[in-house]
Write a protein that holds these residues in place. Structure first.
Motif, PDB file in Angstrom:
ATOM      1  N   TYR A  87     -19.048  -8.218 -23.153  1.00 36.72           N
ATOM      2  CA  TYR A  87     -17.617  -8.546 -23.173  1.00 36.72           C
ATOM      3  C   TYR A  87     -16.758  -7.297 -23.329  1.00 36.72           C
ATOM      4  O   TYR A  87     -15.825  -7.066 -22.560  1.00 36.72           O
ATOM      5  CB  TYR A  87     -17.333  -9.549 -24.311  1.00 36.72           C
ATOM      6  N   HIS A  88     -17.061  -6.457 -24.325  1.00 38.52           N
ATOM      7  CA  HIS A  88     -16.209  -5.301 -24.606  1.00 38.52           C
ATOM      8  C   HIS A  88     -16.298  -4.242 -23.510  1.00 38.52           C
ATOM      9  O   HIS A  88     -15.298  -3.603 -23.182  1.00 38.52           O
ATOM     10  CB  HIS A  88     -16.550  -4.700 -25.974  1.00 38.52           C
ATOM     11  N   PHE A  91     -14.264  -5.545 -20.712  1.00 43.65           N
ATOM     12  CA  PHE A  91     -12.859  -5.421 -21.101  1.00 43.65           C
ATOM     13  C   PHE A  91     -12.389  -3.978 -20.920  1.00 43.65           C
ATOM     14  O   PHE A  91     -11.297  -3.731 -20.397  1.00 43.65           O
ATOM     15  CB  PHE A  91     -12.684  -5.878 -22.556  1.00 43.65           C
ATOM     16  N   SER A 127      -9.098  -5.851 -28.811  1.00 44.89           N
ATOM     17  CA  SER A 127     -10.066  -6.799 -28.278  1.00 44.89           C
ATOM     18  C   SER A 127     -11.155  -7.153 -29.279  1.00 44.89           C
ATOM     19  O   SER A 127     -11.923  -8.077 -29.053  1.00 44.89           O
ATOM     20  CB  SER A 127     -10.722  -6.242 -27.001  1.00 44.89           C
ATOM     21  N   LYS A 188      -9.879 -13.688 -20.450  1.00 43.93           N
ATOM     22  CA  LYS A 188      -8.911 -14.465 -21.221  1.00 43.93           C
ATOM     23  C   LYS A 188      -9.530 -15.764 -21.706  1.00 43.93           C
ATOM     24  O   LYS A 188      -9.386 -16.141 -22.859  1.00 43.93           O
ATOM     25  CB  LYS A 188      -7.677 -14.762 -20.353  1.00 43.93           C
ATOM     26  N   GLY A 191     -12.491 -14.906 -24.210  1.00 38.00           N
ATOM     27  CA  GLY A 191     -12.139 -14.123 -25.386  1.00 38.00           C
ATOM     28  C   GLY A 191     -11.972 -14.873 -26.676  1.00 38.00           C
ATOM     29  O   GLY A 191     -11.579 -14.298 -27.694  1.00 38.00           O
ATOM     30  N   GLU A 194     -16.307 -13.510 -29.822  1.00 35.47           N
ATOM     31  CA  GLU A 194     -16.778 -12.161 -29.523  1.00 35.47           C
ATOM     32  C   GLU A 194     -18.235 -12.206 -29.121  1.00 35.47           C
ATOM     33  O   GLU A 194     -19.032 -12.937 -29.678  1.00 35.47           O
ATOM     34  CB  GLU A 194     -16.621 -11.263 -30.751  1.00 35.47           C
TER      35      GLU A 194
END
Length: 195
Positions: A87-88, A91, A127, A188, A191, A194
């Motif tokens: 995810y990060h 992002f 984030s 989005k 999110g 996490e």
């Protein structure tokens, strides 16, 4: 092996097999400009496709899907393994791609989109869902910056003791504007927890 058996552009093909080639590798880049047609043909014989973005100053190899004369898929071994991004990291790639878009829209005289470490921290820290220890979060962001450098999306430059990171234009080829919008929507929706 005798030198006369080696193609004059062998250095280009070998570098491309290792990863993206950038214009700041002047010698190899000039060979690519000179022999691009032959390099495309040689790579195609191995089932690879040269992606050459002369204006943006980078090139890389991709492995397209291949079909035989009857339309059946031809399976070749993968040149590189696919690396799923968490995810990060995803992002961060989206943020870097947006920074590159903004830079190209507003900076006609400068050639490199440079961000400081602090700027990347400011972009990415929101984030993270946990807010317990800022030092731990900063270390996580630094680790993501390192991963982005390993993937070739950032290149570290130091000037007067300050770290700057050039957002490499290969990110444009990996995440086009349509994909950028799709990723933003997914992030989005995703999110809320996490990863």
């Amino acid at each position: 092996m005798r030198a006369n058996l080696v193609a004059p552009y062998a250095a280009v093909v070998l570098k491309l097999l290792q990863g993206p080639l950038y214009h700041d590798d002047t010698y190899t880049w000039n060979l690519l400009l000179q022999y691009s047609e032959q390099i495309c043909l040689d790579c195609a014989k191995m089932g690879l496709e040269l992606q050459f973005y002369e204006e943006d100053g980078f090139a890389y190899l991709r492995q397209p899907a291949i079909e035989d004369d009857e339309g059946h898929a031809v399976e070749l071994p993968r040149l590189t393994r696919r690396i799923p991004l968490n995810y990060h990291m995803t992002f961060l790639c989206v943020l870097l791609r947006e920074q590159l878009l903004q830079f190209e829209a507003s900076n006609l005289e400068s050639t490199a989109c440079l961000l400081t470490r602090e700027h990347i921290h400011e972009l990415l820290l929101p984030s993270f869902f946990e807010r317990t220890n800022e030092l731990i979060l900063r270390n996580k962001v630094d680790a993501l910056i390192g991963q982005a450098m390993d993937l070739g999306f950032l290149k570290k430059r130091t000037h007067l003791g300050v770290d700057y990171f050039e957002v490499r234009r290969i990110l444009k080829a990996k995440v086009d504007v349509e994909q950028l919008n799709t990723l933003k929507e997914r992030l989005k929706a995703y999110g809320t927890t996490e990863q």
